[in-house]
Design a protein around this motif. Structure first.
Motif: not given
Length: 170
Positions: A148-158, A134-136, A123-128, A55-61
């Motif tokens: 792709i960004a929506v799918g990664l965002g959902v994975a980060v939230i989880w 935003v991506n939708l 803050a990560g859950v909120f920003l994801a 989750g942290g790495v995906v948020m950085l990328v």
């Protein structure tokens, strides 16, 4: 002298939740993450800790890509396709600023998540979640990356929602 039984030993005191212990550091005997499977404790396996690291790495990328999208939108509006009859029709420069600000925040909070900070996970859950929204809305302008960004965002939230550090579970 008899060794005290596990029930007689004092329970370890948890650290304050704002401490900045990283999610992963190599231990003295190898490169196993500190919350590896089979390590005893509360039953949280290594893949859950790995998901928090993910989750942290995906948020950085995702933050870096959002910064690049923002720069492209601000610098040259002709990079993206403008859809004439879209409900959420903003100037592409405005979309650029939205992506740039969101990207900078994602990078900063992703770093906090990698440091193991509680504020970073919250803050990560909120920003994801904000990134997913935003991506939708951005979907007609850049459809493949938005999905792709929506799918990664959902994975980060989880991933950030299921992670509980060892020091809090005891």
């Amino acid at each position: 002298m008899a060794t005290p039984s596990p029930s007689e030993q004092p329970a370890p005191q948890p650290r304050p939740s704002g401490s900045s212990e990283p999610l992963w550091q190599p231990g003295p005997g190898g490169s196993q993450p500190p919350h590896h499977a089979g390590g005893g404790g509360g039953g949280q396996s290594g893949w859950v800790s790995g998901l928090a690291l993910f989750g942290g790495v995906v948020m950085l990328v995702d933050g870096i890509f959002a910064i690049l999208n923002g720069i492209m939108g601000i610098a040259k509006d002709q990079v993206y396709v403008a859809t004439p009859s879209y409900v959420f029709r903003f100037n592409l420069t405005a979309w650029g600023w939205i992506h740039l600000i969101l990207g900078v925040l994602l990078v900063a909070v992703g770093y906090g998540v990698l440091r193991g900070a509680l504020w970073g996970r919250i803050a990560g859950v909120f920003l994801a979640s904000l990134s997913v929204i935003v991506n939708l809305v951005w979907l007609p302008h850049y459809p493949l990356w938005s999905l792709i960004a929506v799918g990664l965002g959902v994975a980060v939230i989880w991933a950030l929602s299921v992670y509980t550090p060892e020091r809090v579970r005891r």
